[in-house]
Design a protein around this motif. Structure first.
Motif, PDB file in Angstrom:
ATOM      1  N   SER A 164     -32.924 -23.449 -17.445  1.00 13.39           N
ATOM      2  CA  SER A 164     -32.009 -22.657 -18.020  1.00 13.39           C
ATOM      3  C   SER A 164     -31.720 -22.777 -18.928  1.00 13.39           C
ATOM      4  O   SER A 164     -30.837 -21.698 -19.713  1.00 13.39           O
ATOM      5  CB  SER A 164     -31.100 -22.887 -16.628  1.00 13.39           C
ATOM      6  OG  SER A 164     -31.741 -22.517 -15.653  1.00 13.39           O
ATOM      7  N   CYS A 165     -31.637 -23.766 -19.557  1.00 14.79           N
ATOM      8  CA  CYS A 165     -30.614 -24.417 -20.525  1.00 14.79           C
ATOM      9  C   CYS A 165     -31.011 -23.606 -21.943  1.00 14.79           C
ATOM     10  O   CYS A 165     -31.087 -23.479 -22.985  1.00 14.79           O
ATOM     11  CB  CYS A 165     -30.242 -25.417 -20.973  1.00 14.79           C
ATOM     12  SG  CYS A 165     -28.639 -26.134 -19.846  1.00 14.79           S
ATOM     13  N   CYS A 220     -27.043 -25.863 -14.185  1.00 19.49           N
ATOM     14  CA  CYS A 220     -28.217 -25.240 -14.794  1.00 19.49           C
ATOM     15  C   CYS A 220     -27.586 -24.353 -13.958  1.00 19.49           C
ATOM     16  O   CYS A 220     -27.990 -23.249 -14.777  1.00 19.49           O
ATOM     17  CB  CYS A 220     -29.624 -25.141 -13.316  1.00 19.49           C
ATOM     18  SG  CYS A 220     -30.641 -26.466 -13.732  1.00 19.49           S
ATOM     19  N   ALA A 244     -25.096 -23.209 -17.501  1.00 21.66           N
ATOM     20  CA  ALA A 244     -26.144 -22.996 -19.125  1.00 21.66           C
ATOM     21  C   ALA A 244     -25.638 -22.394 -19.712  1.00 21.66           C
ATOM     22  O   ALA A 244     -25.281 -21.294 -19.449  1.00 21.66           O
ATOM     23  CB  ALA A 244     -27.671 -22.512 -18.305  1.00 21.66           C
TER      24      ALA A 244
END
Length: 155
Positions: free
Chosen positions: A85-86, A126, A129
């Protein structure tokens, strides 16, 4: 081991909470790292002696858990999440921005001794993010403008 008297007192007290001394390994590692900043070979040997273990028994815990540092870090510690996600929402770009601004690379101390930047596997956020920790303060949903503000406040 050169620890603060308060840390030594906590260590003695923590050990009494466990019927098997070995079980106090993680708490002792956290206390030593909080006091000194990292876990040195001297600390490994000292903790092993305190808990009546072989140094390898303490060392294997340090190498298993990524939160334990085996070398000093800068005064400010920046952790950038690199999981999916990041990464998709700018984590790698954020990390590169911090590296460029502080003239350092991941896992190294900046030339002025102030900052260490590292990738971490997950900061458990998440849905917000990209996420970073500066020291132990979480910063989420980072935009370029927010990163610029964080850069300035981290100095």
């Amino acid at each position: 081991m050169n620890l603060k008297p308060a840390t030594l007192q906590q260590i003695v007290e923590v050990i009494t909470h466990y019927p098997v001394k070995r079980s106090a390994t993680l708490p002792l590692l956290h206390l030593v790292q909080e006091d000194v900043g990292y876990i040195s070979i001297e600390a490994v040997e000292w903790i092993a002696q305190k808990l009546e273990l072989q140094p390898i028994n303490v060392y294997e815990v340090i190498t298993f858990y990524p939160m334990f540092r085996r070398a000093p870090i800068g005064r400010r510690h920046i952790k950038v999440c690199r999981t999916l996600s990041c990464a998709l929402l700018g984590g790698y770009k954020t990390c590169a921005t911090f590296e460029q601004e502080f003239n350092t690379h991941r896992g190294e101390i900046s030339p002025d001794g102030e900052v260490t930047i590292e990738f971490v596997e997950c900061l458990a956020s998440c849905g917000t993010a990209p996420v970073i920790l500066i020291d132990n303060e979480r910063h989420e949903n980072l935009t370029h403008a927010q990163v610029d503000k964080l850069l300035e406040s981290t100095r």
